[in-house]
Design a protein around this motif. Sequence first.
Motif, mmCIF file in Angstrom:
data_model
loop_
_atom_site.group_PDB
_atom_site.id
_atom_site.type_symbol
_atom_site.label_atom_id
_atom_site.label_comp_id
_atom_site.label_asym_id
_atom_site.label_seq_id
_atom_site.Cartn_x
_atom_site.Cartn_y
_atom_site.Cartn_z
ATOM 1 N N ARG A 9 -17.259 7.546 7.813
ATOM 2 C CA ARG A 9 -18.703 7.483 8.074
ATOM 3 C C ARG A 9 -19.141 8.540 9.084
ATOM 4 O O ARG A 9 -20.299 8.939 9.078
ATOM 5 C CB ARG A 9 -19.094 6.083 8.542
ATOM 6 N N ASP A 10 -18.238 9.014 9.905
ATOM 7 C CA ASP A 10 -18.567 10.099 10.838
ATOM 8 C C ASP A 10 -18.890 11.404 10.107
ATOM 9 O O ASP A 10 -19.452 12.326 10.701
ATOM 10 C CB ASP A 10 -17.411 10.347 11.815
ATOM 11 N N ASP A 11 -18.531 11.488 8.834
ATOM 12 C CA ASP A 11 -18.732 12.708 8.043
ATOM 13 C C ASP A 11 -20.035 12.701 7.245
ATOM 14 O O ASP A 11 -20.313 13.646 6.507
ATOM 15 C CB ASP A 11 -17.562 12.896 7.065
ATOM 16 N N ILE A 12 -20.831 11.678 7.386
ATOM 17 C CA ILE A 12 -22.021 11.535 6.539
ATOM 18 C C ILE A 12 -22.980 12.713 6.699
ATOM 19 O O ILE A 12 -23.509 13.222 5.707
ATOM 20 C CB ILE A 12 -22.709 10.185 6.780
ATOM 21 N N SER A 13 -23.181 13.201 7.894
ATOM 22 C CA SER A 13 -24.109 14.330 8.077
ATOM 23 C C SER A 13 -23.607 15.574 7.343
ATOM 24 O O SER A 13 -24.403 16.341 6.785
ATOM 25 C CB SER A 13 -24.334 14.629 9.558
ATOM 26 N N VAL A 14 -22.296 15.780 7.313
ATOM 27 C CA VAL A 14 -21.722 16.909 6.579
ATOM 28 C C VAL A 14 -21.975 16.737 5.087
ATOM 29 O O VAL A 14 -22.366 17.688 4.397
ATOM 30 C CB VAL A 14 -20.206 17.048 6.862
ATOM 31 N N LEU A 15 -21.786 15.536 4.582
ATOM 32 C CA LEU A 15 -22.022 15.266 3.163
ATOM 33 C C LEU A 15 -23.497 15.457 2.806
ATOM 34 O O LEU A 15 -23.818 16.017 1.757
ATOM 35 C CB LEU A 15 -21.545 13.861 2.804
ATOM 36 N N GLN A 16 -24.394 15.012 3.686
ATOM 37 C CA GLN A 16 -25.828 15.173 3.428
ATOM 38 C C GLN A 16 -26.212 16.648 3.332
ATOM 39 O O GLN A 16 -27.081 17.011 2.555
ATOM 40 C CB GLN A 16 -26.653 14.495 4.520
ATOM 41 N N LYS A 17 -25.560 17.504 4.084
ATOM 42 C CA LYS A 17 -25.856 18.941 4.065
ATOM 43 C C LYS A 17 -25.217 19.647 2.870
ATOM 44 O O LYS A 17 -25.626 20.741 2.511
ATOM 45 C CB LYS A 17 -25.326 19.611 5.338
ATOM 46 N N ASN A 18 -24.213 19.020 2.277
ATOM 47 C CA ASN A 18 -23.405 19.694 1.259
ATOM 48 C C ASN A 18 -23.305 18.889 -0.029
ATOM 49 O O ASN A 18 -22.249 18.380 -0.375
ATOM 50 C CB ASN A 18 -22.011 19.979 1.809
ATOM 51 N N ASN A 26 -27.472 5.080 3.522
ATOM 52 C CA ASN A 26 -26.727 3.888 3.090
ATOM 53 C C ASN A 26 -25.952 4.126 1.798
ATOM 54 O O ASN A 26 -24.841 3.616 1.630
ATOM 55 C CB ASN A 26 -27.674 2.698 2.931
ATOM 56 N N GLU A 27 -26.517 4.915 0.894
ATOM 57 C CA GLU A 27 -25.799 5.225 -0.344
ATOM 58 C C GLU A 27 -24.536 6.046 -0.047
ATOM 59 O O GLU A 27 -23.488 5.817 -0.648
ATOM 60 C CB GLU A 27 -26.709 5.992 -1.308
ATOM 61 N N ILE A 28 -24.648 6.989 0.884
ATOM 62 C CA ILE A 28 -23.478 7.789 1.250
ATOM 63 C C ILE A 28 -22.446 6.912 1.959
ATOM 64 O O ILE A 28 -21.241 7.051 1.717
ATOM 65 C CB ILE A 28 -23.866 9.007 2.106
ATOM 66 N N CYS A 29 -22.907 5.978 2.811
ATOM 67 C CA CYS A 29 -21.977 5.021 3.443
ATOM 68 C C CYS A 29 -21.192 4.266 2.386
ATOM 69 O O CYS A 29 -19.971 4.108 2.497
ATOM 70 C CB CYS A 29 -22.744 4.023 4.313
ATOM 71 N N ASP A 30 -21.894 3.797 1.355
ATOM 72 C CA ASP A 30 -21.231 3.058 0.281
ATOM 73 C C ASP A 30 -20.198 3.929 -0.432
ATOM 74 O O ASP A 30 -19.088 3.472 -0.728
ATOM 75 C CB ASP A 30 -22.251 2.536 -0.727
ATOM 76 N N LEU A 31 -20.552 5.182 -0.704
ATOM 77 C CA LEU A 31 -19.599 6.093 -1.347
ATOM 78 C C LEU A 31 -18.360 6.303 -0.493
ATOM 79 O O LEU A 31 -17.232 6.201 -0.977
ATOM 80 C CB LEU A 31 -20.257 7.451 -1.623
ATOM 81 N N VAL A 32 -18.580 6.591 0.787
ATOM 82 C CA VAL A 32 -17.459 6.837 1.701
ATOM 83 C C VAL A 32 -16.557 5.607 1.775
ATOM 84 O O VAL A 32 -15.331 5.713 1.734
ATOM 85 C CB VAL A 32 -17.969 7.261 3.092
ATOM 86 N N ASP A 33 -17.166 4.419 1.847
ATOM 87 C CA ASP A 33 -16.378 3.181 1.888
ATOM 88 C C ASP A 33 -15.542 3.027 0.619
ATOM 89 O O ASP A 33 -14.371 2.643 0.680
ATOM 90 C CB ASP A 33 -17.287 1.965 2.071
ATOM 91 N N LYS A 34 -16.124 3.341 -0.540
ATOM 92 C CA LYS A 34 -15.378 3.251 -1.797
ATOM 93 C C LYS A 34 -14.251 4.272 -1.835
ATOM 94 O O LYS A 34 -13.164 3.982 -2.314
ATOM 95 C CB LYS A 34 -16.310 3.456 -2.989
ATOM 96 N N TRP A 35 -14.524 5.482 -1.343
ATOM 97 C CA TRP A 35 -13.494 6.519 -1.346
ATOM 98 C C TRP A 35 -12.312 6.120 -0.481
ATOM 99 O O TRP A 35 -11.187 6.531 -0.720
ATOM 100 C CB TRP A 35 -14.056 7.842 -0.855
ATOM 101 N N GLN A 36 -12.550 5.300 0.550
ATOM 102 C CA GLN A 36 -11.462 4.876 1.428
ATOM 103 C C GLN A 36 -10.674 3.713 0.851
ATOM 104 O O GLN A 36 -9.485 3.598 1.093
ATOM 105 C CB GLN A 36 -12.016 4.467 2.788
ATOM 106 N N THR A 37 -11.325 2.830 0.099
ATOM 107 C CA THR A 37 -10.660 1.611 -0.333
ATOM 108 C C THR A 37 -10.288 1.603 -1.806
ATOM 109 O O THR A 37 -9.199 1.198 -2.167
ATOM 110 C CB THR A 37 -11.537 0.377 -0.041
ATOM 111 N N ASP A 38 -11.182 2.042 -2.681
ATOM 112 C CA ASP A 38 -10.907 1.995 -4.100
ATOM 113 C C ASP A 38 -9.941 3.108 -4.482
ATOM 114 O O ASP A 38 -10.117 4.249 -4.070
ATOM 115 C CB ASP A 38 -12.185 2.156 -4.913
ATOM 116 N N LYS A 39 -8.976 2.786 -5.245
ATOM 117 C CA LYS A 39 -8.039 3.797 -5.746
ATOM 118 C C LYS A 39 -8.236 3.991 -7.242
ATOM 119 O O LYS A 39 -7.481 4.695 -7.880
ATOM 120 C CB LYS A 39 -6.596 3.375 -5.467
ATOM 121 N N THR A 40 -9.257 3.363 -7.801
ATOM 122 C CA THR A 40 -9.526 3.518 -9.218
ATOM 123 C C THR A 40 -11.022 3.699 -9.445
ATOM 124 O O THR A 40 -11.849 3.270 -8.652
ATOM 125 C CB THR A 40 -9.062 2.287 -10.030
#
Length: 148
Positions: A9-18, A26-40
Amino acid sequence: MIFLRNFTRDDISVLQKNGYNKYSYNEICDLVDKWQTDKTFNNLYFKMFAIVSNNEIVGSASLYQRSNSIISCGIEIYHNYRRKGYATTVYSQLFALAKQKGYKIAVAQVRVDNIASIALNKKLEFECENSEYINKKGNKVYYFIKTI
């Protein structure tokens, strides 16, 4: 030194710029959370990585299972960091990870107007049949394939 790590979640500003500027915080938070936990994704292996150099995120990379032996590799180097050799190093790291997981073939899709990425894939000995396809985003792409 270039390495891959999970986005946080500390990377959200970088993702928003890129590339994620159309997403809400909140949508980016959800994506980041999925990228950390979901492996499929769609019941297939998926992993998203931040590409880091000198404590800065310089891009993103992903692995996505196509079949039991085929993995799709995706790399995006952010605009200000291109042409510095990051993609070549990251591809090597992605190939090593994919081999550890038992994949034998890597594929990549590259927009037909992305001359630098086409050259990179050829340099890395990907094969391309030079037929154009339309991807899910509506872009004309070439598919590259490589035994790893």
